[in-house]
Design a protein around this motif. Structure first.
Motif: not given
Length: 223
Positions: A19-25
C-alpha cells in the motif's frame, strides 16, 4: 556484486504491506534495494556484453499500472530487467526477475510479431529437426529442461497448417521462451551473477538458430 539479504527482505515486507502509506514510509529502504538490484543487473549486462551484443538494458518500474487490472495493489513485489539483443540480425532477448520464492531468468521470443511467428511456423512445418535438436541438447536441458515455454498456445494447429502435423505441439505455440527458476538461497549466493551468465550462454545455440531462421527464407537465402 550480489543481491543483499536486505533487498529480499524489503520485497518480502512489500508483499505483506502493498500500500502507498507503507511504501512512502519505507522509501529509503526501497531506494537502497533498488540500487542493489540495479548494480546486479548492470553486472549481468557487463557479462552479457562479453559474449553477445546488447542494444538496450531496461529495469522494470516497481509501480504497477492498475487501470486495466483486477489486482489493484500499487506495487510489484519484484525487481526485473530486460536485455535486448542488437539489430535485426541478432534476434531474441534476455530477462531476469528477482522476487522472493519466484525468481527466474528467461530468454527467447516472448511475443513475436505475426510475420516472425509465421516464418518460425513455416520452418517447423518444413523441418523441425534443428529446433528439436536444441531441445535435446544436454547443455540446454541442464538449464532449461526439454521444452520451450509459451505465454499462450492455440488449442489446435494455426490456420493453414495441418492439425495432424507431427510437430503440432510446436506449431501451436505463440512464443518460444526458455526459463529457469532460482531458489531464494541461490539468488542470495555470491556466485548468482556468474550462474545467470552461465545460463544465458547456454541460450546462444537457440538464439543463433532462430536468428538464422528469421533472417532467411525457406531456401536458406538471406532476406
Amino acid at each position: 556484486m550480489q543481491i543483499e539479504k536486505s533487498t529480499f527482505q524489503f520485497l518480502k515486507d512489500l508483499q505483506k504491506n502493498n500500500n502507498r502509506d507503507w511504501f512512502t514510509e519505507n522509501k529509503p529502504t526501497y531506494v537502497k534495494a533498488q540500487q542493489n538490484s540495479k548494480d546486479v543487473f548492470a553486472a549481468i549486462h557487463h557479462n552479457l556484453q562479453m559474449h553477445d551484443e546488447i542494444e538496450k538494458s531496461k529495469m522494470m518500474r516497481i509501480y504497477r499500472d492498475v487501470r486495466f487490472s483486477k489486482d489493484k495493489t500499487p506495487y510489484k513485489s519484484r525487481f526485473a530487467n530486460s536485455y535486448s539483443r542488437l539489430g535485426k540480425s541478432l534476434r531474441g532477448g534476455y530477462f531476469i526477475c528477482l522476487e522472493p520464492q519466484n525468481s527466474f531468468l528467461a530468454g527467447g521470443f516472448w511475443e513475436p510479431n505475426k510475420e516472425d511467428l509465421f516464418r518460425i511456423r513455416k520452418e517447423i512445418e518444413m523441418d523441425a529437426s534443428e529446433i528439436r535438436g536444441i531441445l535435446k541438447d544436454p547443455t540446454y536441458q541442464k538449464h532449461f529442461g526439454n521444452t520451450f515455454e509459451s505465454f499462450g498456445e492455440l488449442k489446435t494447429a494455426p490456420r493453414g497448417f495441418d492439425k495432424d502435423h507431427p510437430d503440432v505441439d510446436l506449431l501451436r505455440k505463440k512464443g518460444f521462451i526458455a526459463t529457469k527458476k532460482f531458489t531464494d538461497q541461490e539468488v542470495l549466493s555470491e556466485d548468482f551473477v556468474a550462474k545467470v551468465d552461465e545460463s544465458f550462454i547456454a541460450l546462444r545455440p537457440f538464439f543463433n538458430l532462430f536468428s538464422d531462421i528469421l533472417t532467411t527464407n525457406l531456401n536458406g537465402e538471406r532476406i
